[in-house]
Design an enzyme around this catalytic site. Structure first.
Site, PDB file in Angstrom:
ATOM      1  N   TYR A  19       0.972  -1.008  -0.179  1.00 44.03           N
ATOM      2  CA  TYR A  19      -0.162  -0.325   0.002  1.00 44.03           C
ATOM      3  C   TYR A  19       0.307   1.145   0.038  1.00 44.03           C
ATOM      4  CZ  TYR A  19      -3.740  -3.166   1.098  1.00 44.03           C
ATOM      5  OH  TYR A  19      -4.087  -4.347   1.149  1.00 44.03           O
ATOM      6  N   ILE A  20       2.091   1.246   1.296  1.00 41.37           N
ATOM      7  CA  ILE A  20       2.726   2.421   0.726  1.00 41.37           C
ATOM      8  C   ILE A  20       3.308   2.298  -1.047  1.00 41.37           C
ATOM      9  CG2 ILE A  20       4.651   3.738   1.848  1.00 41.37           C
ATOM     10  CD1 ILE A  20       3.601   2.619   4.593  1.00 41.37           C
TER      11      ILE A  20
END
EC number: 5.6.2.1
Length: 890
Positions: free
Chosen positions: A846-847
């Site tokens: 997700y990052i």
């Protein structure tokens, strides 16, 4: 948006369905008295990630329920004491060998056996404003999240404003609607060109075009060319990020060659001396049934599985069915033995056989292990790589999964079922039309051969337990995987430009008169604010009863006035999701309405919305927008904001470990705000105890070194002061004696291992091994150390060690020990903070990895400390494309 019941899936027509429209009187009826709150509103933040604690509380049940019993809180001081299991075990376990336990992945542990997640108040998190220490952490997090959302709105407006200066406003396009699900790939869209601090001219699609690797990075170096054709193929890295985007990116390849899949070896029957026993009788089984019995017999040490009643039941059901198919079990005289009672089966001889085999392999010589490795690599080599558009690409999972027992995650209803051997007749091969089709194993043929250049898989088959399709794909470092990751993060960056509009729109629709519209807006709120997965409908009889936002049932949501929503359900991988969340009052009111009578347990809360409809609605805001993109955006945007707050000048004197902890603290905050939780690992307390002992051991070494200074120059006591030489309180006499015993034993082990290694080397060189006398001579050093410690304990003095000891040398040693203590303490704090927060989930999925590369550049932290080798290969596109550009922003 249509609210017709015809739009609803058939599955949702069962049970109680909400009315299609909301009347004003019905809407007003949901307004209840709002009690005064001692704390400011923290809507949109999880205020508790654990069980309900304290006294019994009133729970507001719109269907008339009164109270629910409180559950006990797990909030208590961490104990590092060894709390072993009781010796009292069930009858089956008496046959389980006390072999060294293999700790399972925490996700595989049954829900019932896990500790519930902790209160968020117990989770380590850096807090900026120390003046607000009297406020609950939930309120502080709410303020931080509100600040981030406010900043997001400003950023969205600023980006749109900067784009209008660069180019003319685009004509309003017709919104494309598409059917999709939360598990489908993000729809294709053109990468966004955007200005970042005036650097728009330098970059396209958020990527720097220069090929300069980042300073201090472990970027792959281009080696000198080899004569090997294979090495030539993989020598040049495919820098696809510098290529122009193709007109049709649905075409994944034009040519594809590969060698198919590697099947597991055939089953080797057990020696005649090893048998499965039933009520004391050794059984004769057909090879297929015997192999199935070995699946259970080889894993008796995995008690969390073999003691699980569901696991036992499913295995026994499949095993007895297989016995029936293969002619049953017989005794040594050929008489049929009826297998009716699982408890009478004795797998102990099988387990002992496999345990001994394992021990023998561990005892192999280095040469034998190397020979075996080379033999295995020779078999695997043809399958490890494929030719993708003429380039050599690594294949990820070319092995067909061997037969065994299905374990599943959490409380999976099919745990323990037999996974059958996959045959070539079940496998479909995907390959280029002009390529040579790999040969199926002798006597077999493939199920089918196809040439689909829009698919990225090489082979596919269906497994028997859940009916899921298994795919052979390229490795995470392959270009096609990198492109997919890049698209995902670019889609999240595109959402950054529109997030303010989307949030305002769904906030407005929270009060819509149309039930479907109101449910859709409420679902979007929960997905955006609490990172809930969208959820898909499934057959709960055959699959674990896991849910997401759109598939929440009546019993999964409890409401407590005035604005607390309690979620309690099995999420992805059957991990229990338990959270108390403070929400906007309108959202609370809506959920109250969605739960109103006659709804009851088993009824859907969002009965007029499903995942496909939600994603179709999201695509109205932005092409390719799905519920998944919100998780990626929220994680990346939050991480970006947190990293921007770090001033490199303020941290330039910190150690690498301390800087890594800064990065992990930011990642941890993202994980908490995005609800990426995990259960505490079974070995966490043991690991923390070892880490504490290492720190205390370093402090003991530091104190001894200080005492050596006094031995060299007694006048230093007056010069430096008595406090300098005072031993730390935690280093008690009792602990020191224990630690000295550990150091003595450690030295004895090292000497013995070195002696054995020297002998192995001599034997390999066909020389005479060292005599035992030499071993005893070397062990004299252990006795000397033991005598030294005894003398120190008695005299309270420490003699200086080493050649030519001086005060300056010893002070230099103390400096190095201080550095080591500082690093160990940073690691310990980091590990403790991460015990209940899954940092890997956010960092891998997700990052945006380019944020980590920018942090690495700014803070002078080697990228190896943030990304292990596998992630450096996976995110090579991010490392190379960013280079040492300090201006890149998410």
């Amino acid at each position: 948006m249509s609210s017709s019941e015809d739009d609803m899936p058939l599955a949702r027509s069962n049970g109680h369905l909400s009315a299609s429209r909301i009347s004003k009187s019905e809407d007003k009826a949901m307004d209840g008295p709002v009690s005064d709150k001692s704390q400011p509103s923290a809507a949109g933040i999880s205020i508790r990630n654990g069980p309900v604690n304290g006294d019994p509380m009133d729970i507001d049940h719109p269907n008339g329920g009164a109270k629910r019993k409180a559950r006990q809180s797990i909030s208590k001081p961490v104990s590092y004491k060894d709390e072993s299991d009781s010796d009292d075990v069930p009858p089956l376990a008496k046959r389980l060998k006390a072999a060294p336990k293999k700790e399972p992945d925490s996700d595989d542990e049954p829900i019932a056996k896990r500790k519930l997640p902790p209160s968020i108040n117990e989770t380590s998190l850096p807090v900026e404003d120390s003046s607000d220490d009297d406020q609950p952490l939930g309120v502080k997090l709410a303020k931080k999240k509100a600040q981030i959302e406010k900043q997001a709105e400003k950023d969205a407006k600023a980006i749109r404003a900067s784009e209008t200066k660069v180019k003319k406003p685009a004509a309003k396009r017709a919104v494309k609607k598409e059917e999709s699900s939360d598990d489908e790939p993000i729809a294709k869209s053109k990468p966004v060109k955007r200005a970042t601090n005036g650097t728009a001219a330098k970059k396209a699609n958020g990527l720097k075009m220069e090929k300069t690797p980042a300073k201090g990075k472990a970027a792959p170096k281009k080696e000198a060319k080899s004569n090997s054709p294979d090495e030539d193929d993989e020598e040049e890295a495919h820098e696809w990020w510098n290529e122009q985007k193709p007109d049709d990116d649905s075409i994944k390849w034009t040519t594809l060659e590969h060698s198919g899949v590697l099947f597991p070896p055939e089953y080797e029957p057990l020696p005649k001396s090893v048998r499965l026993y039933y009520d004391g009788t050794p059984l004769e089984l057909q090879p297929e049934a015997e192999e199935a019995a070995t699946f259970f017999g080889s894993m008796l040490n995995s008690e969390n599985n073999v003691k699980n009643p569901v696991f036992q039941k499913n295995f026994f059901s499949d095993f007895t069915a297989l016995l029936k198919k293969t002619g049953g079990a017989k005794d040594k005289n050929g008489n049929k033995v009826e297998i009716k009672d699982f408890a009478k089966l004795d797998f102990e001889p099988m387990y002992e056989h496999f345990r001994k085999q394992s021990e023998e392999k561990k005892a192999w010589s280095k040469e034998k292990k190397q020979a075996e490795k080379e033999k295995r690599l020779k078999i695997e080599e043809p399958f490890m790589f494929c030719k993708w558009d003429g380039r050599k690409e690594k294949v990820g999972n070319f092995r067909v999964e061997p037969p065994g027992l299905f374990r599943g995650r959490g409380e999976h209803p099919k745990t323990g079922k037999i996974k059958k051997r996959v045959l070539p007749e079940q496998v479909t091969i995907n390959i280029g039309k002009e390529a040579k089709v790999p040969q199926a194993p002798a006597g077999h043929k493939w199920k089918a051969v196809q040439h689909d250049n829009k698919a990225t898989w090489l082979a596919m088959w269906q497994e028997n337990v859940n009916g899921n399709y298994k795919y052979v794909m390229l490795s995470a470092s392959a270009a096609v995987k990198g492109k997919a990751d890049f698209k995902k993060f670019e889609k999240a960056r595109e959402l950054k430009k529109r997030i303010d509009f989307i949030r305002k729109d769904y906030e407005k629709k929270l009060k819509s008169e149309m039930m479907q519209e109101r449910q859709m807006a409420t679902a979007m709120y929960l997905i955006d604010k609490f990172a809930l997965r969208a959820g898909n409908e499934k057959d709960t009889e055959n699959e674990a009863d896991t849910v997401g936002c759109c598939s929440l049932k009546f019993e999964h949501v409890t409401l407590r006035e005035p604005d607390i929503v309690i979620f309690d359900f099995l999420g992805k991988d059957s991990i229990r999701y338990y959270d108390e969340c403070q929400v906007d009052r309108q959202v609370f009111k809506n959920l109250k309405m969605f739960k109103k009578p006659p709804k009851e347990d088993g009824d859907d809360i969002f009965d007029r919305v499903n995942t496909s409809q939600l994603n179709k609605h999201l695509s109205n805001y932005m092409e390719g927008l799905t519920a998944k993109v919100f998780r990626t955006y929220n994680a990346s945007y939050t991480m970006s904001n947190l990293l921007q707050q770090l001033n490199p000048d303020e941290h330039k004197n910190k150690t690498i470990n301390e800087k890594v902890k800064l990065y992990n603290d930011c990642n941890r905050e993202v994980a908490i705000l995005c609800n990426h939780k995990r259960t505490v690992g079974a070995k966490h307390e043991e690991q923390m105890e070892k880490m504490t002992d290492r720190i205390k051991g370093a402090k003991y070494q530091k104190w001894r070194t200080k005492m050596m200074i006094l031995d060299v120059d007694p006048k230093q006591k007056k010069k430096k002061g008595a406090d300098f030489f005072t031993r730390e309180e935690e280093l008690t006499d009792e602990w020191i004696i224990q630690h000295q015993a550990f150091l003595i034993e450690e030295q004895r082990t090292k000497i013995t291992k070195k002696f054995q290694k020297d002998n192995e080397k001599l034997v390999a060189e066909k020389k005479k091994p060292l005599p035992e006398k030499e071993h005893k001579e070397r062990l004299k050093a252990v006795k000397e150390l033991e005598a030294k410690f005894k003398k120190e304990n008695k005299s309270k003095k420490v003699e200086a060690e080493g050649r030519g000891p001086s005060v300056e040398k010893l002070e230099g040693q103390i400096k190095k020990i201080d550095e080591r203590i500082k690093n160990l303490e940073a690691q310990s704090a980091d590990r403790e903070g991460n015990k209940e927060v899954a940092l890997g989930t956010s960092k891998i999925n997700y990052i945006d990895p380019r944020l980590s590369v920018v942090f690495s550049n700014k803070m002078g932290v080697p990228i190896e400390r943030l990304f292990p080798k596998t992630l450096r290969e996976k995110f090579n596109w991010a490392i190379q494309s960013i280079g040492d550009d300090p201006d890149w922003e998410f």
